[in-house]
Design an enzyme around this catalytic site. Structure first.
Site, PDB file in Angstrom:
ATOM      1  N   HIS A  20      13.574 -43.479  52.573  1.00 48.83           N
ATOM      2  CA  HIS A  20      12.213 -44.010  52.743  1.00 48.83           C
ATOM      3  C   HIS A  20      12.296 -45.328  53.504  1.00 48.83           C
ATOM      4  CE1 HIS A  20       8.211 -45.220  50.519  1.00 48.83           C
ATOM      5  NE2 HIS A  20       8.192 -45.576  51.794  1.00 48.83           N
ATOM      6  N   GLU A 194       1.454 -45.188  45.042  1.00 47.25           N
ATOM      7  CA  GLU A 194       1.864 -46.575  45.276  1.00 47.25           C
ATOM      8  C   GLU A 194       0.617 -47.438  45.065  1.00 47.25           C
ATOM      9  OE1 GLU A 194       2.427 -47.668  49.343  1.00 47.25           O
ATOM     10  OE2 GLU A 194       3.441 -49.560  48.875  1.00 47.25           O
ATOM     11  N   ASP A 273      10.424 -51.281  54.351  1.00 46.30           N
ATOM     12  CA  ASP A 273      10.226 -52.019  55.612  1.00 46.30           C
ATOM     13  C   ASP A 273      11.134 -53.253  55.610  1.00 46.30           C
ATOM     14  OD1 ASP A 273       7.644 -50.694  56.804  1.00 46.30           O
ATOM     15  OD2 ASP A 273       7.210 -51.034  54.687  1.00 46.30           O
TER      16      ASP A 273
HETATM   17 ZN   LIG Z   1       6.625 -46.468  52.855  1.00 49.71          ZN
END
Ligand SMILES: [Zn+2]
Length: 336
Positions: A20, A194, A273
């Site tokens: 991910h 999320e 990220d």
């Molecule tokens: Zn993500």
């Protein structure tokens, strides 16, 4: 050597797979600064350990400030991916599932095919990579059919993912497209659970046929959703540092990853990220180790999960798992 640095060395040495990670969220800061020192003079404030985003909008503001002006060509995608592999090689990464954002086609005017080709060409020969395109819930603002057809026809794109703020209910186009992508041999993922609650996890399982859930952490709020995920053999690709910095969990000590794992859902640890959060893959393992007092045995299990849930031949999975087991044995013996 202190216990902590022994643990850090152990975690760094483990063979790992990452499932991910967003390519746009992996911008190479050093190169950006050298390429355009005026535009890229200060790194994102969110690298600080104690940084917390107040809203998801604040996160998107950083994407507009740094990522949009950087990711303007296939060459920049290639450069970003090359640098990412340099960092991950130091962490013994063997396999990656990464995604690029469909919305980038609208910002850049590039085609999905040219971005996907540039990314795949930048993958080192000895690494295994599966490329996903992340599609926004609302789809494309124009030329939707053209983009979707091209995605299905591009062999460098291995799968599709649902990205962006999790606005529900799912639109009909996505249900149809996830079906079409499956028929075309693509692998299916979705971000869910999320920002949105457990019903979103149920929805992507039942309506999109997804078994690889990105995040999924809010499934913890509904035992029936956890049971469903475990029963269908879903895996959750979890990003603990992202969850804490975006305040989707109030504190790492309250992260549900161990409870999800105990509920029979294999979980993997991932960076999401790394350019925005300033994290490495080893940092994610370390955060779980320290924040949740996780045993090395469970930490090794996360590394094992990253191979058992990978799209790799059985022999490669077994090889990596045997290596993890032997490193664990050595680490445990050293702790005695
Ligand atoms: Zn993500």
């Amino acid at each position: 050597m202190t216990r902590n640095s022994e643990l850090q060395d152990f975690l760094k040495s483990l063979p790992k797979a990452e499932h991910h990670i967003h390519i746009e969220g992996s911008c190479p800061w050093d190169i950006m600064g050298r390429t355009d020192p005026q535009q890229f003079d200060t790194p994102p404030p969110s690298w600080a350990d104690d940084y917390r985003f107040e809203t998801f909008d604040d996160f998107e503001q950083l994407i507009f400030k740094y990522v949009v002006p950087w990711m303007i060509s296939p060459e920049r995608y290639a450069q970003t991916v090359e640098e990412l592999f340099k960092v991950r090689r130091e962490e013994n990464l063997r396999y990656i599932e990464f995604s690029f954002a469909g919305i980038a086609l609208e910002f850049t005017g590039l085609s999905a095919r040219e971005i996907a080709q540039a990314i795949k060409e930048a993958v080192p020969q000895d690494m295994e990579a599966r490329l996903y395109i992340g599609l926004h819930h609302a789809g494309f603002s124009s030329n939707q059919d053209h983009h979707l057809t091209e995605i299905l026809d591009t062999p460098q794109i291995d799968g599709i993912d649902l990205h962006g703020p999790e606005e529900f209910p799912l639109e009909d186009w996505s249900k149809d497209f996830w079906k079409a992508a499956k028929s075309a041999g693509k692998t299916l993922k979705a971000h869910a659970g999320e920002l949105s609650g457990p019903s979103a996890v149920r929805e992507v399982i039942e309506d999109l046929g997804v078994t690889k859930i990105q995040h999924g952490i809010r499934a913890i709020e509904d035992p029936s959703v956890m049971d469903l995920a475990a029963q269908i053999g879903a895996s959750f690709d979890i990003c603990p540092i992202s969850n804490v910095k975006l305040q989707n969990v109030p504190d790492i000590s309250l992260h549900p990853v161990l409870k999800l794992e105990d509920a029979g859902i294999p979980c993997t640890l991932n960076t999401d990220d790394p350019f925005i959060f300033g994290n490495t893959l080893t940092d994610e393992y370390l955060a779980v180790a320290e924040g949740l007092h996780t045993s090395p045995i469970q930490l090794a299990q996360f590394a094992r999960n990253s191979f058992t849930t990978a799209d790799l031949p059985e022999s490669s999975k077994l090889e990596a798992i045997a290596e993890i087991d032997s490193l664990l044995e050595i680490h445990l013996a050293a702790m005695d």
